[in-house]
Design a protein around this motif. Sequence first.
Motif, PDB file in Angstrom:
ATOM      1  N   SER A 169       0.977  -1.403   0.279  1.00 27.77           N
ATOM      2  CA  SER A 169       0.278   0.100   0.292  1.00 27.77           C
ATOM      3  C   SER A 169       0.419   1.181  -0.125  1.00 27.77           C
ATOM      4  O   SER A 169       0.592   2.168  -0.495  1.00 27.77           O
ATOM      5  CB  SER A 169      -0.810   0.118   1.369  1.00 27.77           C
ATOM      6  OG  SER A 169      -2.231  -0.871   1.133  1.00 27.77           O
ATOM      7  N   GLY A 170       2.299   0.976   0.836  1.00 28.24           N
ATOM      8  CA  GLY A 170       2.490   2.229   1.102  1.00 28.24           C
ATOM      9  C   GLY A 170       3.617   2.846  -0.248  1.00 28.24           C
ATOM     10  O   GLY A 170       4.658   3.939  -0.693  1.00 28.24           O
ATOM     11  N   ALA A 190       4.810   2.635  -4.960  1.00 27.65           N
ATOM     12  CA  ALA A 190       4.460   2.591  -5.974  1.00 27.65           C
ATOM     13  C   ALA A 190       5.154   1.917  -6.676  1.00 27.65           C
ATOM     14  O   ALA A 190       6.600   1.836  -7.403  1.00 27.65           O
ATOM     15  CB  ALA A 190       4.290   4.076  -6.742  1.00 27.65           C
ATOM     16  N   MET A 192       7.485   1.865  -9.975  1.00 28.18           N
ATOM     17  CA  MET A 192       8.466   3.007 -10.274  1.00 28.18           C
ATOM     18  C   MET A 192      10.069   2.872  -9.238  1.00 28.18           C
ATOM     19  O   MET A 192       9.385   2.214  -8.178  1.00 28.18           O
ATOM     20  CB  MET A 192       7.894   4.023  -9.510  1.00 28.18           C
ATOM     21  CG  MET A 192       6.632   5.125 -10.449  1.00 28.18           C
ATOM     22  SD  MET A 192       6.301   5.766 -10.089  1.00 28.18           S
ATOM     23  CE  MET A 192       6.909   7.688  -9.072  1.00 28.18           C
ATOM     24  N   LEU A 243       9.470  11.699  -4.070  1.00 23.35           N
ATOM     25  CA  LEU A 243       8.179  12.070  -4.085  1.00 23.35           C
ATOM     26  C   LEU A 243       8.081  11.973  -2.780  1.00 23.35           C
ATOM     27  O   LEU A 243       7.126  12.808  -2.169  1.00 23.35           O
ATOM     28  CB  LEU A 243       7.341  10.583  -4.240  1.00 23.35           C
ATOM     29  CG  LEU A 243       6.282  10.453  -5.756  1.00 23.35           C
ATOM     30  CD1 LEU A 243       5.663   9.377  -6.096  1.00 23.35           C
ATOM     31  CD2 LEU A 243       6.037  11.766  -6.066  1.00 23.35           C
ATOM     32  N   GLY A 258       3.301   8.063 -10.143  1.00 24.03           N
ATOM     33  CA  GLY A 258       2.735   7.447  -8.370  1.00 24.03           C
ATOM     34  C   GLY A 258       1.215   7.616  -8.581  1.00 24.03           C
ATOM     35  O   GLY A 258       1.001   6.610  -8.083  1.00 24.03           O
ATOM     36  N   ASP A 291       0.030   4.506 -10.165  1.00 25.94           N
ATOM     37  CA  ASP A 291       0.248   3.746  -9.993  1.00 25.94           C
ATOM     38  C   ASP A 291      -0.476   2.967  -8.516  1.00 25.94           C
ATOM     39  O   ASP A 291      -0.183   1.799  -8.373  1.00 25.94           O
ATOM     40  CB  ASP A 291       1.970   3.421  -9.287  1.00 25.94           C
ATOM     41  CG  ASP A 291       2.793   2.677 -10.141  1.00 25.94           C
ATOM     42  OD1 ASP A 291       2.185   1.355 -10.523  1.00 25.94           O
ATOM     43  OD2 ASP A 291       4.358   2.295  -9.572  1.00 25.94           O
ATOM     44  N   ASN A 292       0.030   4.076  -7.676  1.00 26.74           N
ATOM     45  CA  ASN A 292      -1.090   3.163  -6.594  1.00 26.74           C
ATOM     46  C   ASN A 292      -1.685   4.716  -6.036  1.00 26.74           C
ATOM     47  O   ASN A 292      -1.021   5.440  -4.678  1.00 26.74           O
ATOM     48  CB  ASN A 292       0.457   2.929  -5.279  1.00 26.74           C
ATOM     49  CG  ASN A 292      -0.151   2.634  -4.089  1.00 26.74           C
ATOM     50  OD1 ASN A 292      -1.704   2.758  -4.100  1.00 26.74           O
ATOM     51  ND2 ASN A 292       1.118   2.201  -3.332  1.00 26.74           N
ATOM     52  N   GLN A 320      -3.069   5.093  -3.750  1.00 29.75           N
ATOM     53  CA  GLN A 320      -3.374   5.018  -2.265  1.00 29.75           C
ATOM     54  C   GLN A 320      -2.061   5.980  -1.389  1.00 29.75           C
ATOM     55  O   GLN A 320      -1.959   6.599  -0.470  1.00 29.75           O
ATOM     56  CB  GLN A 320      -3.805   4.268  -1.075  1.00 29.75           C
ATOM     57  CG  GLN A 320      -3.808   3.853   0.014  1.00 29.75           C
ATOM     58  CD  GLN A 320      -3.718   3.124   1.081  1.00 29.75           C
ATOM     59  OE1 GLN A 320      -4.197   1.589  -0.092  1.00 29.75           O
ATOM     60  NE2 GLN A 320      -4.661   2.746   2.179  1.00 29.75           N
ATOM     61  N   MET A 321      -1.340   5.474  -1.567  1.00 31.83           N
ATOM     62  CA  MET A 321       0.561   5.919  -1.337  1.00 31.83           C
ATOM     63  C   MET A 321       0.532   7.881  -1.898  1.00 31.83           C
ATOM     64  O   MET A 321       0.734   8.083  -1.053  1.00 31.83           O
ATOM     65  CB  MET A 321       1.295   5.424  -2.516  1.00 31.83           C
ATOM     66  CG  MET A 321       2.720   6.215  -2.424  1.00 31.83           C
ATOM     67  SD  MET A 321       3.091   7.344  -3.961  1.00 31.83           S
ATOM     68  CE  MET A 321       4.166   7.332  -4.178  1.00 31.83           C
TER      69      MET A 321
END
Lengths: 270, 317
Positions: A91-92, A94, A97, A105, B178, B181-182, B184-185
């Motif tokens: 979850s934390g 990407a 990447m 980021l 990003g 891709d995700n 939530q992140m």
Amino acid sequence: MLELSDIHKTFYAGTPNEVRSLRGVSLSMQQGSFVNVIGTNGSGKSTLLNAVAGTFLVDTGRIVLGSENITRQPEYRRARRIGRVFQNPFSGSAPTMTIAENLALASRRGLSRGLGWSLSRSLREEIADRIRTLKMGLENRLDNPIGSLSGGQRQAITLLMATWVKPDLLLLDEHTAALDPRSADQVIRLTHEIVTRDQLTTLMVTHSMQQAVHLGDRILMMHQGQIVADLSGPEKARTRAEDLLSRFDALRQRDQLTPAVRDLLELSYV
Amino acid sequence: MVLLISAFNFGLIFAFLALGVYISFRIFHFPDITADGAFAFGGAATTAMLVSGWGPIVATGAGFLAGMLAGATTGILHTRFRIHGLLSGILVMTALYSVNLHVLGKSNVTLSEASTLNKSWTAIIKRAFGDVERVDILGWMVGIQDLASLLLMVLLMMVVGSTLFCFLKTKFGTAMRGSGDNPQMILAMGVSDKLLLTFGLALANGLTAISGSLLVQYQEFADVQMGIGMVVWGLASVIIGESLVGESRFGLLIAGAILGSVLFRMMIAIALRCGLNPNDLKIITAFFVFIALVAPQWSRKRKARLLVAKARVAGDA
Ligand SMILES: Nc1ncnc2c1ncn2[C@@H]1O[C@H](COP(=O)(O)OP(=O)(O)OP(=O)(O)O)[C@@H](O)[C@H]1O
Ligand SMILES: [Mg+2]
């Protein structure tokens, strides 16, 4: 630092599936304190953290972080001041990447994101330096996609991401639960290091009584959407894992009462 | 040779569309049907501007902005009003049909009288080559007009392609990747995923609209129907591109989408030359994308079955 007053949250209100996940939670956390949250499955621990993070808005109650009332703030706004690590290692970050891009980021959390390069040479070096402190050998793999790492490595990096810009509050939701025991130990050690070094105000949910006892300076026990025990100071220091377990047993025994009887009791006594 | 050059021209014109589809489908994993409408909207806006006397550069820019507007609308329908992504696109696409009719004034408009990018550029190139009508390239006589258009498209594509590449490497662009891709992140990093998606769709449809804008100027006419099937077309290009460069860095994927578009157009040109009925073009494109989508699944399943079989053999031994 964090003030919760009388938070209520009900999902699917007014339907047969209604769940009263938080039923009047109040909590006051000092700056720099480390609070553990334990509780049975479905007792509302994650819901509590999500309420603070802003995943949803609470039904009633007030959430104040520092001097700012964030009760109605959207999640992304709160995230500028709150760092988070989730239970799921996926979850934390990407996945497609690279490690470096993910940390780049994170290095702008709460700051403006303009049209400058996201990865300058100096930032790359700083990323390598910080990754080196993990002692996982990842500093040589900065350009690998995060998806190629193990759960423990991803969780360690997520922790680094959540704390790169020092957050006013760090939320950890069973962030070691999905890991094998060795990786879990490693991530917990890292958590301890970072939290003590930066003196972060931390709210951590854990299933491990050992972690709850050894880490932090306060234990909250949740049950059915309420805080049923709050141990701190010498009381927390004296508490051992067995004590916590016996408290759970007591709660469980109380639940043996049929729901009808319990409702009747609650009606007459609460 | 003439066939080849015109295929190249079309391929590069549609490559902008391929980049748009790459952004929405691949970066954001968003099934954006708006592209069909945005393509025609870009063409229509440019046509209307040219007909009423504006310069080609301004008119092309207007096409781009029109597309961005369409994409942003889809994004807002989806993020603000919580309408399903596919449906948001369908709504905007459908509404755009009427809008395009109004913008064009009728269902098709010719640009043979108006000044276009291609015409102005051809004039410049012609002067550079000394006022000839045809140029000798490796023994082939190529019309100056075709050659000029090709040069223009290559130039434009290089500028836009590398700008997109650089943009995706900026702080904002990285956040966009990003977010796809995700999500939530990216939320946990303090950025609104909704805002990024809306902006991404605007950018994607802006690029798609450039395709429409360049197409009407190249063909010198605009048709309100010209957007039909563009999403599938773009997808086909992106998929061909991916198989060319492999699933890797986005820089390569951008180049892949451009190459894919050119290659796809080439294949179509050859098929048409060999007697393919132009009416069957869309069904063949759709079938092609279908095959490209399911082929990886089949090969994965076969691999899995092989592995299981191997494990069984090993277990028996
Ligand atoms: N987004 C949601 N929508 C609907 N119900 C929810 C949602 N989040 C939590 N719940 C419900 O609220 C209750 C409390 O859930 P929560 O996830 O907070 O428990 P928990 O204490 O974290 O449990 P666990 O130890 O299993 O993680 C559960 O009954 C759960 O089904
Ligand atoms: Mg939980």
